[in-house]
Design a protein around this motif. Sequence first.
Motif, PDB file in Angstrom:
ATOM      1  N   ARG A  24       0.853  -1.189   0.000  1.00 12.79           N
ATOM      2  CA  ARG A  24       0.000   0.000   0.000  1.00 12.79           C
ATOM      3  C   ARG A  24       0.887   1.237   0.000  1.00 12.79           C
ATOM      4  NH1 ARG A  24      -5.141  -1.332   3.923  1.00 12.79           N
ATOM      5  NH2 ARG A  24      -5.462   0.897   3.594  1.00 12.79           N
ATOM      6  N   TYR A  25       0.560   2.143  -0.902  1.00 15.38           N
ATOM      7  CA  TYR A  25       1.363   3.354  -1.052  1.00 15.38           C
ATOM      8  C   TYR A  25       0.664   4.556  -0.432  1.00 15.38           C
ATOM      9  CZ  TYR A  25       4.085   0.475  -4.260  1.00 15.38           C
ATOM     10  OH  TYR A  25       4.856  -0.521  -4.806  1.00 15.38           O
ATOM     11  N   GLY A  26       1.238   5.730  -0.621  1.00 17.69           N
ATOM     12  CA  GLY A  26       0.657   6.957  -0.072  1.00 17.69           C
ATOM     13  C   GLY A  26       0.738   7.012   1.437  1.00 17.69           C
ATOM     14  N   ARG A  27       1.741   6.365   1.997  1.00 18.99           N
ATOM     15  CA  ARG A  27       1.964   6.315   3.450  1.00 18.99           C
ATOM     16  C   ARG A  27       0.845   5.588   4.201  1.00 18.99           C
ATOM     17  NH1 ARG A  27       6.387   8.974   4.829  1.00 18.99           N
ATOM     18  NH2 ARG A  27       5.876   8.976   7.042  1.00 18.99           N
ATOM     19  N   ASP A  28       0.049   4.805   3.475  1.00 20.44           N
ATOM     20  CA  ASP A  28      -1.011   4.025   4.126  1.00 20.44           C
ATOM     21  C   ASP A  28      -0.451   3.022   5.121  1.00 20.44           C
ATOM     22  OD1 ASP A  28      -2.965   5.340   2.788  1.00 20.44           O
ATOM     23  OD2 ASP A  28      -3.589   3.654   1.515  1.00 20.44           O
ATOM     24  N   GLU A  29       0.759   2.529   4.876  1.00 25.73           N
ATOM     25  CA  GLU A  29       1.322   1.511   5.754  1.00 25.73           C
ATOM     26  C   GLU A  29       1.800   2.079   7.089  1.00 25.73           C
ATOM     27  OE1 GLU A  29       4.216  -0.950   3.862  1.00 25.73           O
ATOM     28  OE2 GLU A  29       2.896  -1.478   2.193  1.00 25.73           O
ATOM     29  N   HIS A  36      -3.241  -4.703   7.706  1.00 24.43           N
ATOM     30  CA  HIS A  36      -3.742  -5.420   6.533  1.00 24.43           C
ATOM     31  C   HIS A  36      -2.600  -6.027   5.725  1.00 24.43           C
ATOM     32  CE1 HIS A  36      -5.848  -5.362   2.391  1.00 24.43           C
ATOM     33  NE2 HIS A  36      -6.146  -6.470   3.028  1.00 24.43           N
ATOM     34  N   VAL A  37      -1.554  -5.254   5.510  1.00 24.16           N
ATOM     35  CA  VAL A  37      -0.411  -5.764   4.748  1.00 24.16           C
ATOM     36  C   VAL A  37       0.236  -6.947   5.467  1.00 24.16           C
ATOM     37  CG1 VAL A  37       1.900  -5.213   3.887  1.00 24.16           C
ATOM     38  CG2 VAL A  37       0.028  -3.581   3.571  1.00 24.16           C
ATOM     39  N   VAL A  38       0.402  -6.836   6.765  1.00 18.74           N
ATOM     40  CA  VAL A  38       1.008  -7.929   7.531  1.00 18.74           C
ATOM     41  C   VAL A  38       0.104  -9.163   7.529  1.00 18.74           C
ATOM     42  CG1 VAL A  38       1.768  -8.650   9.831  1.00 18.74           C
ATOM     43  CG2 VAL A  38       2.435  -6.411   8.939  1.00 18.74           C
ATOM     44  N   ASP A  39      -1.202  -8.953   7.595  1.00 22.13           N
ATOM     45  CA  ASP A  39      -2.130 -10.094   7.553  1.00 22.13           C
ATOM     46  C   ASP A  39      -1.978 -10.881   6.259  1.00 22.13           C
ATOM     47  OD1 ASP A  39      -3.269  -9.809  10.043  1.00 22.13           O
ATOM     48  OD2 ASP A  39      -4.979  -8.631   9.347  1.00 22.13           O
ATOM     49  N   VAL A  40      -1.860 -10.173   5.134  1.00 27.79           N
ATOM     50  CA  VAL A  40      -1.740 -10.855   3.842  1.00 27.79           C
ATOM     51  C   VAL A  40      -0.344 -11.423   3.647  1.00 27.79           C
ATOM     52  CG1 VAL A  40      -1.819 -10.575   1.331  1.00 27.79           C
ATOM     53  CG2 VAL A  40      -3.539  -9.442   2.757  1.00 27.79           C
ATOM     54  N   ASN A  41       0.669 -10.618   3.904  1.00 27.89           N
ATOM     55  CA  ASN A  41       2.043 -10.983   3.539  1.00 27.89           C
ATOM     56  C   ASN A  41       2.739 -11.906   4.527  1.00 27.89           C
ATOM     57  OD1 ASN A  41       1.533  -9.171   1.505  1.00 27.89           O
ATOM     58  ND2 ASN A  41       3.195  -7.789   2.003  1.00 27.89           N
ATOM     59  N   LEU A  42       2.254 -11.962   5.762  1.00 28.16           N
ATOM     60  CA  LEU A  42       2.930 -12.780   6.772  1.00 28.16           C
ATOM     61  C   LEU A  42       1.978 -13.727   7.491  1.00 28.16           C
ATOM     62  CD1 LEU A  42       5.441 -13.582   8.336  1.00 28.16           C
ATOM     63  CD2 LEU A  42       5.046 -11.617   9.855  1.00 28.16           C
ATOM     64  N   ASN A  55       7.315   2.012   2.885  1.00 34.32           N
ATOM     65  CA  ASN A  55       6.517   0.793   3.052  1.00 34.32           C
ATOM     66  C   ASN A  55       7.013  -0.063   4.219  1.00 34.32           C
ATOM     67  OD1 ASN A  55       6.672   1.257  -0.242  1.00 34.32           O
ATOM     68  ND2 ASN A  55       4.636   0.774   0.541  1.00 34.32           N
ATOM     69  N   PRO A  56       6.805   0.424   5.439  1.00 34.57           N
ATOM     70  CA  PRO A  56       7.289  -0.319   6.607  1.00 34.57           C
ATOM     71  C   PRO A  56       6.620  -1.671   6.787  1.00 34.57           C
ATOM     72  CG  PRO A  56       5.842   1.472   7.288  1.00 34.57           C
ATOM     73  CD  PRO A  56       6.108   1.675   5.828  1.00 34.57           C
ATOM     74  N   ALA A  57       5.339  -1.767   6.456  1.00 35.47           N
ATOM     75  CA  ALA A  57       4.640  -3.042   6.621  1.00 35.47           C
ATOM     76  C   ALA A  57       5.117  -4.060   5.597  1.00 35.47           C
ATOM     77  CB  ALA A  57       3.136  -2.838   6.498  1.00 35.47           C
ATOM     78  N   TYR A  58       5.310  -3.618   4.367  1.00 37.64           N
ATOM     79  CA  TYR A  58       5.772  -4.528   3.321  1.00 37.64           C
ATOM     80  C   TYR A  58       7.150  -5.085   3.675  1.00 37.64           C
ATOM     81  CZ  TYR A  58       6.758  -6.438  -1.290  1.00 37.64           C
ATOM     82  OH  TYR A  58       7.061  -7.294  -2.333  1.00 37.64           O
ATOM     83  N   ALA A  59       8.086  -4.190   4.033  1.00 33.37           N
ATOM     84  CA  ALA A  59       9.436  -4.634   4.357  1.00 33.37           C
ATOM     85  C   ALA A  59       9.440  -5.549   5.584  1.00 33.37           C
ATOM     86  CB  ALA A  59      10.345  -3.430   4.585  1.00 33.37           C
ATOM     87  N   GLY A 100       3.911  -1.419  -9.763  1.00 33.74           N
ATOM     88  CA  GLY A 100       3.478  -0.416 -10.725  1.00 33.74           C
ATOM     89  C   GLY A 100       3.982   0.982 -10.422  1.00 33.74           C
ATOM     90  N   VAL A 101       4.165   1.304  -9.144  1.00 34.12           N
ATOM     91  CA  VAL A 101       4.633   2.635  -8.780  1.00 34.12           C
ATOM     92  C   VAL A 101       6.011   2.914  -9.367  1.00 34.12           C
ATOM     93  CG1 VAL A 101       5.750   1.976  -6.615  1.00 34.12           C
ATOM     94  CG2 VAL A 101       4.794   4.273  -6.852  1.00 34.12           C
ATOM     95  N   THR A 102       6.790   1.875  -9.577  1.00 30.36           N
ATOM     96  CA  THR A 102       8.104   2.032 -10.212  1.00 30.36           C
ATOM     97  C   THR A 102       7.998   2.030 -11.724  1.00 30.36           C
ATOM     98  OG1 THR A 102       9.313   1.037  -8.370  1.00 30.36           O
ATOM     99  CG2 THR A 102      10.382   0.969 -10.525  1.00 30.36           C
ATOM    100  N   PHE A 103       7.288   1.058 -12.273  1.00 26.90           N
ATOM    101  CA  PHE A 103       7.283   0.888 -13.721  1.00 26.90           C
ATOM    102  C   PHE A 103       6.359   1.859 -14.444  1.00 26.90           C
ATOM    103  CE2 PHE A 103       8.922  -3.120 -12.070  1.00 26.90           C
ATOM    104  CZ  PHE A 103      10.078  -3.223 -12.826  1.00 26.90           C
TER     105      PHE A 103
END
Length: 249
Positions: A96-101, A109-115, A151-155, A193-196
């Motif tokens: 999630r971008y826009g500092r949502d994390e 939410h990110v941790v629930d999905v990714n971990l 992206n603290p949650a993603y990392a 997508g934010v990069t590409f």
Amino acid sequence: MEDNLQELNFDQRRVLVVGGSSGIGNGIAQAFRERGADVHVWGTRASAVDYAAEKGSNLEGLHYAQCDVANSAAVAALQPGFDALDVLVLCQGIVRYGRDEFEPDGFRHVVDVNLNSLMDCAHKFHAMLKQRRGALIIISSLAGFAARIGNPAYAASKAGAISLTKSLGEAWARDGIRVNGVAPGLVPSKLTGVTFDDPERAAKALRGIPAGRFGTPQDIAGPVLFLASPLASYVVGQTILADGGKGLS
């Protein structure tokens, strides 16, 4: 060479790729199918038809089921449609971008999905994998080895996935289950997508990759096939970086 190719034959094997509906997961799923496996995939949309127009999605020859892996109860309740499993690939992931994390709900939410969902899925299929002395492969990310400012949650979740790979690798080897992982670098997908979508940002990112190109789903599928095969029979708890050398500096 012929013997090695035979080791990568998955005929008569059943594979489930969670997150296999598009992107890296879909590339992994199709790589197993092309080598004879009976491949099942989980995604978030109601049916396979809903991915027909999705770039990077090819569900031909795959068995599809919907599951919101962020919901532990949904994972536990889903009837997979099979009672034996040789390979489980956990490739689910969001960012999630826009500092949502930085917000508690976004981080959670990110941790629930990714971990958290990794453990839910691993637990669900532990008995099947034990019965077949199968392989569990966790797809994490290069981001799990370094800070990601926005992206603290993603990392953090990807770092957790790498650690979970080690812990389950040690614990489940006694059950005959080999647990390993692959950490992709930059691969074009919905998550990146934010990069590409920004040519200047993409060009800058490319300059940091010694291999001189971005990755593809097939680049990630190769190490996954290896880890799922008898060629990796003595590899336990390891995460292979597949990043074109980006993580070297």
